[in-house]
Design a protein around this motif. Structure first.
Motif, PDB file in Angstrom:
ATOM      1  N   TYR A   1       3.574  -0.835  -7.536  1.00  0.00           N
ATOM      2  CA  TYR A   1       4.360  -0.647  -6.314  1.00  0.00           C
ATOM      3  C   TYR A   1       4.644  -2.254  -6.259  1.00  0.00           C
ATOM      4  N   THR A   2       6.050  -2.319  -6.562  1.00  0.00           N
ATOM      5  CA  THR A   2       6.581  -3.715  -6.422  1.00  0.00           C
ATOM      6  C   THR A   2       7.379  -4.054  -5.264  1.00  0.00           C
ATOM      7  N   HIS A   3       7.552  -5.163  -5.179  1.00  0.00           N
ATOM      8  CA  HIS A   3       8.571  -5.620  -3.924  1.00  0.00           C
ATOM      9  C   HIS A   3       9.897  -5.004  -3.775  1.00  0.00           C
ATOM     10  N   ALA A   4      10.439  -4.447  -4.972  1.00  0.00           N
ATOM     11  CA  ALA A   4      11.626  -3.857  -4.838  1.00  0.00           C
ATOM     12  C   ALA A   4      11.397  -2.302  -4.395  1.00  0.00           C
ATOM     13  N   GLN A   5      10.353  -1.785  -4.401  1.00  0.00           N
ATOM     14  CA  GLN A   5       9.957  -0.523  -3.889  1.00  0.00           C
ATOM     15  C   GLN A   5       9.859  -0.691  -2.457  1.00  0.00           C
ATOM     16  N   ALA A   6       9.076  -1.564  -2.094  1.00  0.00           N
ATOM     17  CA  ALA A   6       8.958  -1.945  -0.614  1.00  0.00           C
ATOM     18  C   ALA A   6      10.263  -2.234   0.018  1.00  0.00           C
ATOM     19  N   THR A   7      11.206  -3.000  -0.597  1.00  0.00           N
ATOM     20  CA  THR A   7      12.599  -3.161  -0.147  1.00  0.00           C
ATOM     21  C   THR A   7      13.102  -1.622   0.190  1.00  0.00           C
ATOM     22  N   GLY A   8      13.054  -1.115  -0.814  1.00  0.00           N
ATOM     23  CA  GLY A   8      13.731   0.459  -0.671  1.00  0.00           C
ATOM     24  C   GLY A   8      13.342   1.150   0.939  1.00  0.00           C
ATOM     25  N   ALA A   9      11.976   1.042   1.084  1.00  0.00           N
ATOM     26  CA  ALA A   9      11.326   1.592   2.075  1.00  0.00           C
ATOM     27  C   ALA A   9      11.767   1.056   3.327  1.00  0.00           C
ATOM     28  N   VAL A  10      11.829  -0.372   3.464  1.00  0.00           N
ATOM     29  CA  VAL A  10      12.085  -0.955   4.473  1.00  0.00           C
ATOM     30  C   VAL A  10      13.569  -0.951   4.915  1.00  0.00           C
ATOM     31  N   VAL A  11      14.567  -1.014   4.002  1.00  0.00           N
ATOM     32  CA  VAL A  11      15.964  -0.361   4.216  1.00  0.00           C
ATOM     33  C   VAL A  11      16.267   0.822   4.774  1.00  0.00           C
TER      34      VAL A  11
ATOM     35  N   VAL B   1       0.889  -1.221  -0.018  1.00  0.00           N
ATOM     36  CA  VAL B   1      -0.154  -0.102   0.052  1.00  0.00           C
ATOM     37  C   VAL B   1       0.917   1.115  -0.039  1.00  0.00           C
ATOM     38  N   PRO B   2       1.047   1.755  -1.170  1.00  0.00           N
ATOM     39  CA  PRO B   2       2.159   2.949  -1.159  1.00  0.00           C
ATOM     40  C   PRO B   2       1.582   4.054  -0.641  1.00  0.00           C
ATOM     41  N   ALA B   3       0.135   4.534  -0.874  1.00  0.00           N
ATOM     42  CA  ALA B   3      -0.356   5.503  -0.596  1.00  0.00           C
ATOM     43  C   ALA B   3      -1.944   5.299  -0.335  1.00  0.00           C
TER      44      ALA B   3
ATOM     45  N   LEU C   1      12.708  11.388   1.104  1.00  0.00           N
ATOM     46  CA  LEU C   1      12.138  12.098  -0.092  1.00  0.00           C
ATOM     47  C   LEU C   1      12.251  11.083  -1.364  1.00  0.00           C
ATOM     48  N   LEU C   2      13.561  10.354  -1.393  1.00  0.00           N
ATOM     49  CA  LEU C   2      13.550   9.561  -2.699  1.00  0.00           C
ATOM     50  C   LEU C   2      12.623   8.627  -2.540  1.00  0.00           C
ATOM     51  N   ILE C   3      12.286   7.794  -1.367  1.00  0.00           N
ATOM     52  CA  ILE C   3      11.175   6.601  -1.407  1.00  0.00           C
ATOM     53  C   ILE C   3       9.860   7.516  -1.407  1.00  0.00           C
ATOM     54  N   ILE C   4       9.578   8.444  -0.985  1.00  0.00           N
ATOM     55  CA  ILE C   4       8.213   9.292  -0.993  1.00  0.00           C
ATOM     56  C   ILE C   4       8.050   9.647  -2.635  1.00  0.00           C
ATOM     57  N   GLY C   5       9.167  10.160  -3.200  1.00  0.00           N
ATOM     58  CA  GLY C   5       9.005  10.400  -4.739  1.00  0.00           C
ATOM     59  C   GLY C   5       8.919   9.241  -5.384  1.00  0.00           C
ATOM     60  N   ARG C   6       9.426   8.204  -5.188  1.00  0.00           N
ATOM     61  CA  ARG C   6       9.165   6.812  -5.846  1.00  0.00           C
ATOM     62  C   ARG C   6       7.760   6.398  -6.149  1.00  0.00           C
ATOM     63  N   THR C   7       6.905   6.813  -5.116  1.00  0.00           N
ATOM     64  CA  THR C   7       5.502   6.299  -5.106  1.00  0.00           C
ATOM     65  C   THR C   7       4.661   7.248  -6.023  1.00  0.00           C
ATOM     66  N   PHE C   8       5.303   8.406  -6.291  1.00  0.00           N
ATOM     67  CA  PHE C   8       4.828   9.080  -7.454  1.00  0.00           C
ATOM     68  C   PHE C   8       4.996   8.653  -8.856  1.00  0.00           C
ATOM     69  N   THR C   9       5.921   8.121  -9.076  1.00  0.00           N
ATOM     70  CA  THR C   9       6.657   7.687 -10.357  1.00  0.00           C
ATOM     71  C   THR C   9       6.415   6.311 -11.077  1.00  0.00           C
ATOM     72  N   THR C  10       6.070   5.460  -9.872  1.00  0.00           N
ATOM     73  CA  THR C  10       6.014   3.878 -10.396  1.00  0.00           C
ATOM     74  C   THR C  10       4.175   3.746 -10.561  1.00  0.00           C
ATOM     75  N   ARG C  11       4.043   2.977 -11.635  1.00  0.00           N
ATOM     76  CA  ARG C  11       2.515   2.766 -11.896  1.00  0.00           C
ATOM     77  C   ARG C  11       2.250   1.521 -10.857  1.00  0.00           C
TER      78      ARG C  11
ATOM     79  N   GLU D   1      -6.205   4.456   6.771  1.00  0.00           N
ATOM     80  CA  GLU D   1      -6.388   4.449   5.318  1.00  0.00           C
ATOM     81  C   GLU D   1      -5.096   4.765   4.871  1.00  0.00           C
ATOM     82  N   TRP D   2      -3.970   5.522   5.608  1.00  0.00           N
ATOM     83  CA  TRP D   2      -2.836   5.783   5.094  1.00  0.00           C
ATOM     84  C   TRP D   2      -2.138   4.700   4.628  1.00  0.00           C
ATOM     85  N   GLY D   3      -1.446   5.027   3.531  1.00  0.00           N
ATOM     86  CA  GLY D   3      -0.386   3.994   2.991  1.00  0.00           C
ATOM     87  C   GLY D   3       1.235   4.611   3.476  1.00  0.00           C
ATOM     88  N   MET D   4       2.115   3.927   2.789  1.00  0.00           N
ATOM     89  CA  MET D   4       3.505   4.217   3.343  1.00  0.00           C
ATOM     90  C   MET D   4       3.861   5.780   2.879  1.00  0.00           C
TER      91      MET D   4
END
Length: 194
Positions: A161-171, A72-74, A149-159, A86-89
């Motif tokens: 939300y994959t495991h790779a984006q979630a991994t970025g948020a986790v690390v 759930v990115p947003a 900011l990078l992780i938040i920005g990626r939620t706007f640019t990806t169609r 209902e908030w996302g990451m």
């Protein structure tokens, strides 16, 4: 692999901060009179409130991680902003960012008062280690804010939300929690163990 690499890197950062703690205690042991004079100038209640801000930011960060792991990115479009359930990451990470930026602003405010009181990087050994330890920590917090900011920005640019984006948020959360724990140790050492 990204998570393991992040943990190895954080271990090296831990060694860096361990050296700063060793430096602090060595100077304190050799200059007890200076420490008793300088620590009296610290605003412990303000630093405690600022510490609480940073600790709470880790709670918001973890809530964001759980949403990232759920994919759930947003929050869904059209839902009210104040419906926290209902908030996302993204929303939790924006709140984390605000609290982290508030912490850094509090540190800058504290530095301004200490400098006005004559405690500077070059004033004496106490000033040198105080600004080295807290300043390097502040730079690490600022680095974490940039990562958010990078992780938040990626939620706007990806169609999607994959495991790779979630991994970025986790690390990113690993780093943030590390910075939080280091600050708790610094706060206890500098502000409480006078």
């Amino acid at each position: 692999m990204v998570a393991v690499g992040t943990m190895v890197w954080l271990s090296s950062e831990l060694m860096f901060f361990a050296a700063l703690f060793a430096f602090y205690f060595t100077l304190r042991g050799h200059l007890p009179q200076l420490w008793s004079e300088r620590t009296a100038e610290l605003n412990v209640p303000f630093a405690a409130a600022n510490t609480l801000v940073l600790v709470i930011s880790s709670v918001w960060c973890q809530l964001g991680v759980w949403q990232a792991e759920r994919g759930v990115p947003a929050r869904p479009a059209g839902t009210r902003l104040l419906r926290f359930r209902e908030w996302g990451m993204r929303e939790w990470y924006v709140l984390t960012y605000v609290f982290g930026a508030t912490f850094v602003a509090g540190q800058v405010y504290e530095y301004a008062h200490l400098i006005a009181d004559g405690v500077t990087l070059s004033s004496d050994s106490y000033g040198s280690i105080f600004y080295l330890a807290t300043g390097f920590h502040g730079m690490h917090v600022t680095g974490g804010l940039l990562a958010f900011l990078l992780i938040i920005g990626r939620t706007f640019t990806t169609r999607r939300y994959t495991h790779a984006q979630a991994t970025g948020a986790v690390v990113t959360s690993y780093y943030w929690h590390f910075v939080d724990v280091v600050w708790i140790a610094l706060f206890a050492t500098i502000y409480l163990l006078k």
